[in-house]
Design a protein around this motif. Structure first.
Motif, PDB file in Angstrom:
ATOM      1  N   TYR A   1     -11.306   0.076  -8.755  1.00  0.00           N
ATOM      2  CA  TYR A   1     -11.038   1.036  -7.704  1.00  0.00           C
ATOM      3  C   TYR A   1     -10.394   2.299  -8.247  1.00  0.00           C
ATOM      4  O   TYR A   1     -10.567   3.379  -7.710  1.00  0.00           O
ATOM      5  CB  TYR A   1     -10.210   0.422  -6.575  1.00  0.00           C
TER       6      TYR A   1
ATOM      7  N   LEU B   1     -11.323   6.293  -7.378  1.00  0.00           N
ATOM      8  CA  LEU B   1     -10.355   7.163  -6.763  1.00  0.00           C
ATOM      9  C   LEU B   1     -10.521   8.599  -7.206  1.00  0.00           C
ATOM     10  O   LEU B   1     -10.062   9.513  -6.560  1.00  0.00           O
ATOM     11  CB  LEU B   1      -8.949   6.687  -7.130  1.00  0.00           C
TER      12      LEU B   1
ATOM     13  N   TYR C   1     -15.927  -6.255  -7.677  1.00  0.00           N
ATOM     14  CA  TYR C   1     -15.050  -5.820  -6.595  1.00  0.00           C
ATOM     15  C   TYR C   1     -14.086  -6.937  -6.183  1.00  0.00           C
ATOM     16  O   TYR C   1     -12.886  -6.718  -6.007  1.00  0.00           O
ATOM     17  CB  TYR C   1     -15.898  -5.352  -5.412  1.00  0.00           C
TER      18      TYR C   1
ATOM     19  N   GLU D   1     -11.532  -7.547  -8.897  1.00  0.00           N
ATOM     20  CA  GLU D   1     -10.426  -6.581  -8.857  1.00  0.00           C
ATOM     21  C   GLU D   1      -9.354  -7.045  -7.880  1.00  0.00           C
ATOM     22  O   GLU D   1      -8.161  -7.017  -8.186  1.00  0.00           O
ATOM     23  CB  GLU D   1     -10.954  -5.209  -8.451  1.00  0.00           C
TER      24      GLU D   1
ATOM     25  N   ASN E   1      -5.353  -8.304  -8.646  1.00  0.00           N
ATOM     26  CA  ASN E   1      -4.241  -7.706  -7.925  1.00  0.00           C
ATOM     27  C   ASN E   1      -3.423  -8.781  -7.220  1.00  0.00           C
ATOM     28  O   ASN E   1      -2.195  -8.815  -7.313  1.00  0.00           O
ATOM     29  CB  ASN E   1      -4.800  -6.688  -6.920  1.00  0.00           C
TER      30      ASN E   1
ATOM     31  N   LYS F   1      -6.372  -3.654   0.256  1.00  0.00           N
ATOM     32  CA  LYS F   1      -7.313  -2.580   0.577  1.00  0.00           C
ATOM     33  C   LYS F   1      -6.597  -1.336   1.078  1.00  0.00           C
ATOM     34  O   LYS F   1      -7.034  -0.205   0.826  1.00  0.00           O
ATOM     35  CB  LYS F   1      -8.326  -3.066   1.611  1.00  0.00           C
TER      36      LYS F   1
ATOM     37  N   GLN G   1      -5.666   0.689  -1.769  1.00  0.00           N
ATOM     38  CA  GLN G   1      -6.831   1.359  -2.342  1.00  0.00           C
ATOM     39  C   GLN G   1      -7.177   2.626  -1.562  1.00  0.00           C
ATOM     40  O   GLN G   1      -7.557   3.641  -2.139  1.00  0.00           O
ATOM     41  CB  GLN G   1      -8.020   0.392  -2.348  1.00  0.00           C
TER      42      GLN G   1
ATOM     43  N   ILE H   1     -16.385  -2.163  -2.013  1.00  0.00           N
ATOM     44  CA  ILE H   1     -14.942  -2.444  -2.004  1.00  0.00           C
ATOM     45  C   ILE H   1     -14.522  -2.967  -0.627  1.00  0.00           C
ATOM     46  O   ILE H   1     -13.830  -3.974  -0.502  1.00  0.00           O
ATOM     47  CB  ILE H   1     -14.139  -1.187  -2.353  1.00  0.00           C
TER      48      ILE H   1
END
Length: 942
Positions: free
Chosen positions: A5, A9, A293, A296, A300, A377, A380, A418
């Protein structure tokens, strides 16, 4: 190395900024760009962003270390260096030299396994110059590469390898992993930087063949993002790039995933490490793989924050580390999933492995909740907007999608991927790639502590460079290349003229002071729906006692670990559910609580900051964790030559009488003395709005900011805080050399300087002008040109004046090849002695050109605007101080610079600190002429 992500960005481009949900956002998402292809195959992508009068230009070649041959590794990265040096029409110094004149933001490049890029942000009036320069690098470069040029740049790259890999803790970890995860036939088997032996063996013919194969228009993407005229830009691109010949067709590189038939455990006794480190690596997926995705999110959730199973097990329960990191290293044809734990001193890594397995079992039982998935999310979403303020980042990502996903418009699908991740996806990818799967385990431990490695580990093969006095290749960098220029349909030697000068507008600053004494300063900026702010409580280490250095650092850490009414986990969840970040940290002169949030969540975020300030929790469990973590940081700093240099230089600059001579996080002795009551006393005595500043930038008006702080203004009690007088640091009567021994060091870390100026001194900005051509201007500086470009002694060197309200240091910093320590210090001394005497009209023109033109991009991002507010509110600068500084630059003369040089650059009145291998380097330094070097630590050298 980048997470999924974070890549995205960089480019959440043109959308309608309204308060809609994430699912609505994926529907309304729209990217504005134009893409076309020249006849020679060059892909061109244009994106308009008129928020600032700047343009970012990025040239990306689809070649990285994966396109190299065994025995000739490191070529892609070597080319990243070579393309900055010279081209037929830019001349010697190439783009770096031009950048200094046009006010560009550090022309630079980077190399990965799969691509090499070159990039710079410039004022909009220099766009044609940049297109001309990038075309010259691509089509009119290779003739300028000679044997001396190649020999010199080999030395620079070797120094980069020493600095980044060989002369730091755990520097060989990635190499050991690559060699054991990927078969010898796999193009990811070797490191991007290559091997020193391969670099040394590279011939001029090798270099030319590599260039002719891969640096061709049909393997390159040109991205231009910012404020420009599209039609005119297309004409320029065609003019300068159009006649460069197409190369051979470039074969598509096929996906090449790897599997491990067994788990491999390897260990290495690290010359620099003081703490054991365990890294687990699983084969994973390529960039933009559908499973990336969910992977990721998995990383996290497992490792970040109070709720993370790995954090709970290893940090809170077992107390054997202060952090766990999981990240994806996904590349074009394959990927790897990595978990790293740096354990506390003397911790057996088998205990770490046990904790990891227990955390995994917890996850297998409980999975991830919908609430936690939404929380991740939300973070993100905010991060998308945060990266919008740079046109350069947008250009990067457009090229990324073009090369690795087939089209820049893939961003729409990327965002949807995502947002589409479910809790079931997260468990599925865990089971598919992690649970019960084979992996690579590397145990890197301090010398003599092999008893700490994972059971069953085998000694890893690591190639250690032997640095021998006088064994490096000699070269003469002054030799001019002679060649026949490449034919062109027009005169390419004529540098294009500037376009229309951009109208630089400084942001409008507002100010206010609340009844409690709290000072506010802000800039309303509506380019993106974001707000960034910081609450600065003055004091920091200045208000500590010498016996308990580190109190303010620990206090800052503790402030975000819960409040009176929220446990640490509850506070963390409240922040992350808003998609916000709130961090607290200490400096030498203050404690800063910083925040970043969507504008729609600003009030809720500030309410949490108020709670942190007004209702501290004083959690004893968290205090103990912070104390252990800080102790671990201190030990890690003792293992890193650059950290050693920073801390020792501070002692020498400020002297024992000044509290500023200390490392702000403390030492083992001071940490032992600090209790949680010390933190309470410090905060009770010094936490006051009367010495605090609130600085804010973003999509929120002044009246709303004032209203949002009403509770803080009412309930935060004002106190009288007295600051002790900081002794004025004595000037250096005569130069001395100090040496800190790091046996076996591959590089010597150099720090040279003296106590100079405060940011509030009348000469401070004039001194930074003086320093630009010395060492503040990157490749435009004499230190870089002579030590790196002329001699190949170093990968990087720079100088600066650093002051605050207190006097700061003038310093020169570099890392040089160990066996030319004496030569490097001698050359630096010579440059200092000659600088003022030799400063000429060209030096003045380059300095003025850069400092004046760079104002166009001085306040492009929210961070830069926040920095502007910091300077205004802390140092009493005028709101338009950038214009005042511009006038100083315009009016400065050569005679002014010479006087400043005489006043502030006396090489015979400075501290010379070397951190390196005393056995081979100490004795020779006496020849510098400053007496016998003073050894700062115990050493085998007599």
């Amino acid at each position: 190395m980048k997470s999924k992500y974070l890549l995205l960005l960089y480019l959440f481009l043109s959308i309608s900024f309204t308060n809609y949900s994430q699912n609505e956002k994926s529907k309304d998402f729209k990217v504005e760009f134009e893409k076309f292809t020249l006849k020679n195959g060059l892909q061109v992508i244009l994106h308009i962003d008129r928020s600032d009068p700047v343009v970012a230009v990025a040239l990306t070649s689809h070649v990285g270390s994966a396109r190299e041959k065994v025995g000739r590794t490191g070529f892609a990265h070597l080319f990243e260096h070579l393309l900055f040096l010279e081209s037929e029409n830019l001349g010697k110094g190439g783009l770096d030299k031009m950048s200094a004149r046009i006010g560009g933001e550090g022309a630079n490049g980077s190399t990965s396994r799969d691509r090499t890029n070159y990039f710079q942000t410039v004022p909009k009036d220099a766009l044609e110059k940049m297109i001309w320069a990038e075309a010259d690098k691509l089509g009119y470069f290779i003739n300028t590469v000679t044997e001396p040029v190649l020999a010199k740049e080999k030395q620079v790259v070797k120094n980069e390898k020493r600095q980044s890999y060989d002369n730091r803790p755990y520097g060989h970890t990635s190499s050991v992993i690559s060699k054991n995860l990927y078969p010898e036939t796999h193009p990811y088997n070797w490191e991007v930087i290559g091997s020193l032996e391969d670099l040394q063996n590279a011939t001029l013919e090798d270099v030319k063949s590599f260039y002719n194969r891969w640096y061709v228009p049909n393997n390159v993407t040109l991205t231009i993002a910012g404020d420009f005229d599209v039609n005119q830009t297309k004409i320029w691109v065609e003019k300068y790039f159009g006649e460069i010949k197409r190369g051979q067709d470039i074969p598509k590189i096929e996906k090449l995933a790897v599997t491990l038939t067994e788990t491999k455990k390897l260990y290495y006794e690290d010359n620099f490490a003081l703490l054991p480190q365990l890294t687990l690596t699983w084969p994973s997926v390529y960039e933009y793989h559908p499973d990336s995705y969910a992977l990721e999110v998995l990383g996290n959730y497992l490792s970040k924050g109070k709720k993370a199973p790995l954090y709970k097990k290893l940090v809170e329960d077992k107390k054997i580390t202060d952090a766990v990191d999981i990240y994806q290293y996904n590349s074009e044809i394959a990927g790897q999933y990595m978990l790293t734990v740096t354990a506390f001193e003397k911790t057996n890594l088998n205990a770490v492995m046990d904790g990891i397995n227990e955390a995994f079992k917890d996850f297998e039982t409980n999975g991830i909740s919908q609430q936690d998935l939404s929380r991740i999310k939300a973070g993100q979403e905010t991060a998308f907007y945060t990266n919008l303020s740079s046109v350069l980042g947008k250009g990067f990502q457009l090229a990324q999608y073009e090369i690795f996903a087939g089209n820049p418009s893939y961003i729409t699908q990327d965002v949807q991927n995502i947002l589409a991740v479910t809790t079931e996806d997260v468990m599925r990818v865990y089971q598919k790639y992690i649970q019960g799967k084979n992996f690579i385990a590397t145990s890197f431990v301090p010398k003599g502590e092999s008893d700490l490695v994972l059971t069953g580990s085998k000694l890893a093969t690591v190639v250690e460079e032997k640095i021998v006095e006088g064994k490096e290749d000699a070269f003469d960098s002054s030799i001019e290349a002679t060649y026949q220029k490449t034919a062109s349909s027009f005169d390419r030697s004529a540098e294009p003229a500037y376009g229309e000068s951009p109208d630089v507008k400084l942001p409008t600053v507002w100010k206010s002071k609340l009844s409690s004494g709290l000072h506010l300063i802000g800039i309303e900026n509506n380019e993106v729906p974001l707000v960034q702010f910081q609450l600065q409580i003055k004091g920091g280490m200045l208000l500590e006692s010498n016996e308990k250095i580190g109190v303010s650092n620990m206090l800052a850490e503790l402030m975000t670990k819960g409040t009176k009414n929220k446990t640490p986990e509850q506070l963390e969840n409240a922040i992350e559910s808003l998609g916000a970040t709130i961090n607290a940290y200490a400096t030498d002169e203050g404690i800063i609580i910083s925040g970043n949030t969507l504008s729609k969540n600003y009030n809720a975020t500030v309410a949490l900051v108020e709670e942190i300030v007004l209702q501290p929790r004083w959690d004893l469990k968290e205090f103990d964790l912070i104390k252990q973590s800080t102790l671990s940081q201190i030990q890690q700093q003792k293992a890193d030559p650059n950290s050693i240099a920073r801390n020792e230089f501070k002692k020498l600059i400020y002297g024992n009488e000044s509290i500023l001579s200390h490392n702000r996080i403390g030492d083992e002795k001071s940490l032992e003395n600090i209790t949680i009551d010390d933190l309470k006393k410090y905060y009770t005595a010094n936490g006051s709005p009367t010495i605090s500043l609130f600085q804010i930038v973003g999509a929120v008006p002044k009246n709303e900011v004032i209203k949002s702080l009403s509770t803080l203004n009412k309930e935060w009690k004002s106190k009288v805080v007295t600051f002790p007088k900081i002794p004025v640091t004595n000037t250096i009567a005569s130069s001395k050399i100090y040496f800190y021994d790091v046996p076996g060091a591959k590089q010597s870390v150099i720090r040279i300087g003296y106590p100079a100026l405060a940011a509030t001194d009348a000469d401070f900005y004039a001194a930074t002008i003086l320093n630009y051509r010395l060492g503040g201007g990157g490749f435009a500086s004499q230190l870089t040109q002579q030590l790196r470009e002329g001699k190949g002694y170093t990968y990087g060197i720079g100088s600066s004046f650093s002051g605050s309200n207190n006097k700061g240091a003038f310093s020169i910093a570099s890392g040089v090849r160990s066996n030319i320590t004496f030569e490097s210090v001698s050359l630096i001394k010579e440059i200092l002695n000659d600088y003022g005497k030799n400063f000429n009209e060209n030096d003045l023109d380059v300095t003025k050109g850069y400092l004046i033109k760079s104002n166009a991009r001085a306040f492009e991002t929210l961070d830069e605007k926040l920095g502007m507010l910091y300077n205004i509110s802390n140092y009493g600068y005028k709101d338009a101080y950038a214009k005042d500084q511009e006038n100083i630059v315009k009016n400065i003369s050569i005679s002014n610079v010479k006087l400043l040089s005489d006043k502030y650059l006396n090489a015979d009145k400075m501290i010379y600190l070397i951190v390196g291998d005393a056995e081979t380097q100490l004795e020779k330094l006496e020849q510098i002429g400053f007496g016998k070097p003073i050894l700062l630590n115990e050493s085998a050298v007599k």
